[in-house]
Design a protein around this motif. Sequence first.
Motif, PDB file in Angstrom:
ATOM      1  N   TRP A   1       8.594   4.096   7.458  1.00 57.56           N
ATOM      2  CA  TRP A   1       8.546   5.535   7.177  1.00 57.56           C
ATOM      3  C   TRP A   1       9.967   6.093   7.203  1.00 57.56           C
ATOM      4  O   TRP A   1      10.837   5.485   7.812  1.00 57.56           O
ATOM      5  CB  TRP A   1       7.690   6.258   8.224  1.00 57.56           C
TER       6      TRP A   1
ATOM      7  N   ASN B   1      -4.329   6.478   8.441  1.00 64.44           N
ATOM      8  CA  ASN B   1      -3.438   6.311   9.586  1.00 64.44           C
ATOM      9  C   ASN B   1      -3.334   7.636  10.331  1.00 64.44           C
ATOM     10  O   ASN B   1      -2.849   8.631   9.794  1.00 64.44           O
ATOM     11  CB  ASN B   1      -2.049   5.870   9.127  1.00 64.44           C
TER      12      ASN B   1
ATOM     13  N   GLY C   1       2.917  -1.931   3.634  1.00 68.10           N
ATOM     14  CA  GLY C   1       2.674  -0.561   3.213  1.00 68.10           C
ATOM     15  C   GLY C   1       3.914   0.269   3.428  1.00 68.10           C
ATOM     16  O   GLY C   1       4.832  -0.136   4.146  1.00 68.10           O
TER      17      GLY C   1
ATOM     18  N   LEU D   1      -6.768   3.279   3.478  1.00 70.10           N
ATOM     19  CA  LEU D   1      -6.280   3.234   4.853  1.00 70.10           C
ATOM     20  C   LEU D   1      -6.065   4.654   5.354  1.00 70.10           C
ATOM     21  O   LEU D   1      -5.443   5.467   4.674  1.00 70.10           O
ATOM     22  CB  LEU D   1      -4.977   2.434   4.920  1.00 70.10           C
TER      23      LEU D   1
ATOM     24  N   ILE E   1       1.089   4.896   1.015  1.00 70.05           N
ATOM     25  CA  ILE E   1       0.429   5.756   1.992  1.00 70.05           C
ATOM     26  C   ILE E   1       1.058   7.149   1.946  1.00 70.05           C
ATOM     27  O   ILE E   1       2.265   7.299   2.159  1.00 70.05           O
ATOM     28  CB  ILE E   1       0.537   5.167   3.405  1.00 70.05           C
TER      29      ILE E   1
ATOM     30  N   HIS F   1       2.268  10.397   3.118  1.00 69.71           N
ATOM     31  CA  HIS F   1       2.747  10.915   4.392  1.00 69.71           C
ATOM     32  C   HIS F   1       2.406  12.398   4.515  1.00 69.71           C
ATOM     33  O   HIS F   1       2.952  13.235   3.801  1.00 69.71           O
ATOM     34  CB  HIS F   1       4.264  10.696   4.449  1.00 69.71           C
TER      35      HIS F   1
ATOM     36  N   ARG G   1       4.971  -1.322   7.984  1.00 75.50           N
ATOM     37  CA  ARG G   1       4.814  -0.128   7.151  1.00 75.50           C
ATOM     38  C   ARG G   1       5.921   0.864   7.541  1.00 75.50           C
ATOM     39  O   ARG G   1       5.754   1.670   8.459  1.00 75.50           O
ATOM     40  CB  ARG G   1       3.443   0.524   7.362  1.00 75.50           C
TER      41      ARG G   1
ATOM     42  N   PHE H   1       5.160   4.580   3.898  1.00 74.73           N
ATOM     43  CA  PHE H   1       4.804   5.991   4.007  1.00 74.73           C
ATOM     44  C   PHE H   1       5.778   6.800   3.157  1.00 74.73           C
ATOM     45  O   PHE H   1       6.999   6.660   3.303  1.00 74.73           O
ATOM     46  CB  PHE H   1       4.878   6.456   5.461  1.00 74.73           C
TER      47      PHE H   1
ATOM     48  N   GLN I   1       0.831  -1.193   0.000  1.00 70.54           N
ATOM     49  CA  GLN I   1       0.000   0.000   0.000  1.00 70.54           C
ATOM     50  C   GLN I   1       0.870   1.249   0.000  1.00 70.54           C
ATOM     51  O   GLN I   1       1.812   1.358   0.797  1.00 70.54           O
ATOM     52  CB  GLN I   1      -0.916   0.017   1.216  1.00 70.54           C
TER      53      GLN I   1
ATOM     54  N   GLU J   1      -1.677   9.385   5.763  1.00 64.51           N
ATOM     55  CA  GLU J   1      -1.137   9.453   7.122  1.00 64.51           C
ATOM     56  C   GLU J   1      -1.164  10.898   7.564  1.00 64.51           C
ATOM     57  O   GLU J   1      -0.861  11.804   6.786  1.00 64.51           O
ATOM     58  CB  GLU J   1       0.302   8.933   7.150  1.00 64.51           C
TER      59      GLU J   1
ATOM     60  N   ASP K   1      -3.146   4.712  -1.818  1.00 62.25           N
ATOM     61  CA  ASP K   1      -3.965   3.718  -1.119  1.00 62.25           C
ATOM     62  C   ASP K   1      -4.320   4.168   0.287  1.00 62.25           C
ATOM     63  O   ASP K   1      -5.267   3.639   0.889  1.00 62.25           O
ATOM     64  CB  ASP K   1      -3.221   2.392  -1.024  1.00 62.25           C
ATOM     65  N   GLY K   2      -3.544   5.091   0.819  1.00 59.52           N
ATOM     66  CA  GLY K   2      -3.782   5.511   2.191  1.00 59.52           C
ATOM     67  C   GLY K   2      -3.265   6.906   2.453  1.00 59.52           C
ATOM     68  O   GLY K   2      -2.504   7.475   1.672  1.00 59.52           O
TER      69      GLY K   2
END
Length: 251
Positions: A214, A116, A232, A114, A12, A14, A212, A234, A10, A41, A38-39
Amino acid sequence: MAIFLETVTQIIAHRGDKAHYPENTLLAFRQAILAGADGLETDVHLTLDGAMVIIHDETVARTTNGSGLVGQQTLAQLRALDAGSWFAPTFKGQQIPTLQEVLTLLDDLQFTGLFNLELKTDKVDYPGIEAQVVALLTATPRAYTIVLSSFNQATLKKVHALAPQLKLASLFEVPWWTTIQLLRHHWAAGWHPDIRWLPWYQFLLPKKVILRPWTVANEKQLRYCLQHHVAGLFTDDPQLALTWRRKIQGR
């Protein structure tokens, strides 16, 4: 060899599409979703009058034209700040959003990915923030997956006690053993390590951990994560990450 076989990683965003828009603004979140991330944060703090606001730092100096601690200003004071011009004059007038405004945006865009949310309690104590966040996020059904994360282990324990059904993730650089302790107690199924930690300590990963890392900041790190099929990642540049995922994972 992949850490997680057959996993589609995924992507994501940031703090939203941070590479192209002022971070943690509604514009940055909207553009990340429209780009295909997909997501998302982001980070939540409490104002002096108890409002939940979206900003990364404990102070407003870096990302607005103001100064001082977030927690020592009211929502009205924070809303009066310019949260866009620091990035580029084109974005003058962008505001610090509330958590509710972000949730409304996700609903309006029919987001199903997602979300977060990091509770920023590792440097400043925000009494009651866990209960406020849980109450808002569980008030109505959501079409997207919610993950709550924090560097503060006590915060994760409080959230788990309030709403054991919520998905939790432990953010960490070092020491990694605090996260292992969390997993043993089933408080947090997700590991969100600094990407620099991963190549050296991936052998410590428990089975079935949701990994996931970062913040995946360059093409070398992107290739590493995608080739190892982490759950995933970030990234500040979701557009670039999506391009590399198509090249490596074919998705």
